[in-house]
Design a protein around this motif. Structure first.
Motif, PDB file in Angstrom:
ATOM      1  N   ASP A  15     -11.453   6.537  26.497  1.00 31.61           N
ATOM      2  CA  ASP A  15     -12.012   5.909  25.726  1.00 31.61           C
ATOM      3  C   ASP A  15     -11.866   6.147  24.449  1.00 31.61           C
ATOM      4  N   ASP A  16     -11.974   5.306  23.195  1.00 30.90           N
ATOM      5  CA  ASP A  16     -11.327   5.618  21.990  1.00 30.90           C
ATOM      6  C   ASP A  16     -12.474   6.515  21.166  1.00 30.90           C
ATOM      7  N   PHE A  17     -13.658   6.583  21.723  1.00 33.94           N
ATOM      8  CA  PHE A  17     -14.585   7.567  21.077  1.00 33.94           C
ATOM      9  C   PHE A  17     -14.912   8.772  21.667  1.00 33.94           C
ATOM     10  N   GLY A  25      -4.851  -0.242  20.046  1.00 37.59           N
ATOM     11  CA  GLY A  25      -3.851   0.064  20.885  1.00 37.59           C
ATOM     12  C   GLY A  25      -3.696  -0.839  22.154  1.00 37.59           C
ATOM     13  N   MET A  26      -3.516  -0.357  23.304  1.00 37.85           N
ATOM     14  CA  MET A  26      -3.700  -1.025  24.506  1.00 37.85           C
ATOM     15  C   MET A  26      -5.366  -0.986  24.898  1.00 37.85           C
ATOM     16  N   THR A  63      -2.533   2.932  25.761  1.00 40.52           N
ATOM     17  CA  THR A  63      -1.079   3.325  25.588  1.00 40.52           C
ATOM     18  C   THR A  63      -0.902   4.822  25.948  1.00 40.52           C
ATOM     19  N   THR A  64      -1.873   5.666  25.767  1.00 45.55           N
ATOM     20  CA  THR A  64      -1.614   7.145  25.849  1.00 45.55           C
ATOM     21  C   THR A  64      -1.833   7.228  27.430  1.00 45.55           C
ATOM     22  N   ALA A  65      -2.868   6.450  28.093  1.00 51.44           N
ATOM     23  CA  ALA A  65      -3.310   6.642  29.526  1.00 51.44           C
ATOM     24  C   ALA A  65      -2.310   6.358  30.395  1.00 51.44           C
ATOM     25  N   LEU A  66      -1.579   5.176  30.079  1.00 56.45           N
ATOM     26  CA  LEU A  66      -0.750   4.633  31.183  1.00 56.45           C
ATOM     27  C   LEU A  66       0.470   5.514  31.543  1.00 56.45           C
ATOM     28  N   PRO A  67       1.136   6.329  30.551  1.00 52.40           N
ATOM     29  CA  PRO A  67       2.011   7.264  31.087  1.00 52.40           C
ATOM     30  C   PRO A  67       1.491   8.256  31.771  1.00 52.40           C
TER      31      PRO A  67
END
Lengths: 125, 256
Positions: free
Chosen positions: A7-9, A57-58, A35-39
């Motif tokens: 979540d962005d918040f 981002g994504m 973008t951060t979560a996928l890797p």
């Protein structure tokens, strides 16, 4: 059970983290967008993904599609927790292979119900 | 040499020529110089007027044809006001929920503390063998009762913590709403920036800003068409469902 919360918040990430801890899930990690979560998902052996939809981002739907497109992640249970509640969006999420959909604002009880339902289905299948 | 300086030089030369011819008594030649001198000024004024007319026309055209500006004034600005009022309502509710939960939890803690204030000295007396058998029976009953209620009380405090936790979701919801209002303000700013350069003189200095906001607005517009964000009571978007129950119904139709 290893869970990733996206979540962005940061307040929402903390809320979900705490609710999951109350439900007995203590092994949780978090990311602020797809973008951060996928890797993280590709590297770690996560058992469950909780994601928002609208993120810079994504976004969540693209993350869900990326997860389903990855042979190693395609069976990962995904719960969407989002303020988006347009009919077309829910259909899109369902078609992309979401396992559960919680609309913000939500209660601790409704989150628990959805999680229970997801695992019930997985156990039965 | 700038155009301005060359014009001045020309005017000065003509004026000198005019005086010289007047002094020499060449009336016709003097008259010619004067006509030419005033002509320079007239041409300048005429060109400026033409330019102003053109600019004015363009600004009017822009206002007439730019539907986005009309939409801002008619729909989006009142919408933005409603959104911000909802933010006030949400934050107010969250603050009150939090404060009430703190009050309730505080009361429970005070109650537990009062019980302990009674129990601890009695327990010390027991350890010092100062209690009679009858007094000990009373104490042990009190301790049993305390254990029983403590369990409930702790649960109650934990529930209040959950209330406080859940109240914090206002930050996510209001954050999304405020972001949208900021986008709207940027769009209005962008439209105004597009109109200002038409009036001429600031064109160069503003041109850069305009392209920047153009791109930004484009990506934001893309987002607008796909995502609606949090629904605000009384101004739900078309096609939006009425909360978790409706969403659950649709999901079960879809087999989830």
């Amino acid at each position: 059970m290893k869970i990733l919360i996206v979540d962005d918040f940061s307040t929402m990430r903390r809320i979900i983290k705490k609710l999951l801890r109350d439900l007995g899930f203590t092994n949780t990690f978090d990311a602020d967008d797809g973008t951060t979560a996928l890797p993280m998902l590709k590297k770690g052996d996560f058992d469950f993904l909780v994601t928002d939809w609208n993120m810079p981002g994504m976004n969540g739907i693209d993350l869900l599609k990326a997860v389903r497109a990855d042979p190693r992640l395609q069976k990962l249970p995904v719960l969407m927790v989002t303020a988006e509640q347009k009919r077309e969006q829910i259909i899109e999420a369902a078609q992309a292979g979401v396992n559960g959909y919680v609309v913000k604002p939500f209660t601790a009880v409704s989150l628990q119900e959805k999680i229970d339902k997801i695992f019930e289905r997985i156990d039965n299948s | 040499m700038s155009g301005f300086e060359s014009k001045n030089e020309k005017s000065l030369a003509l004026a000198r020529h005019y005086v010289k011819e007047l002094e020499a008594g060449n009336w016709d030649s003097a008259e010619e110089a004067l006509t030419e001198l005033t002509g320079i000024r007239e041409r300048q004024i005429y060109t400026e007027l033409e330019k102003l007319k053109g600019d004015f026309h363009e600004v009017l055209q822009h206002f007439n044809t730019d539907e986005t500006i009309l939409a801002f004034v008619q729909d989006e600005l009142p919408d933005a006001k409603k959104r911000l009022l909802y933010v006030i309502e949400k934050t107010d509710k969250a603050a009150n929920t939090t404060l009430s939960a703190v009050d309730s939890a505080d009361l429970v803690c005070e109650k537990m503390q009062k019980s302990l204030d009674v129990l601890i000295p009695e327990w010390k007396k027991f350890l010092n063998r100062e209690l009679t058998a009858h007094e000990f029976r009373i104490l042990s009953e009190m301790i049993r009762h305390f254990f029983e209620t403590s369990n409930k009380d702790i649960l109650e405090v934990k529930n209040q913590f959950t209330e406080i936790l859940m109240a914090q979701e206002f930050q996510d919801i209001t954050g999304q709403i405020i972001k949208r209002v900021i986008d709207l303000v940027s769009e209005v700013e962008n439209s105004l920036v597009k109109i200002i350069p038409i009036s001429g003189k600031h064109q160069l200095s503003i041109a850069g800003v305009s392209t920047q906001t153009d791109n930004k607005q484009k990506s934001e517009a893309d987002l607008h068409t796909t995502l609606d964000g949090p629904q605000i009571p009384g101004m739900e978007t078309k096609g939006s469902l009425g909360g978790q129950d409706d969403v659950d119904d649709l999901l079960s139709e879809l087999g989830i």
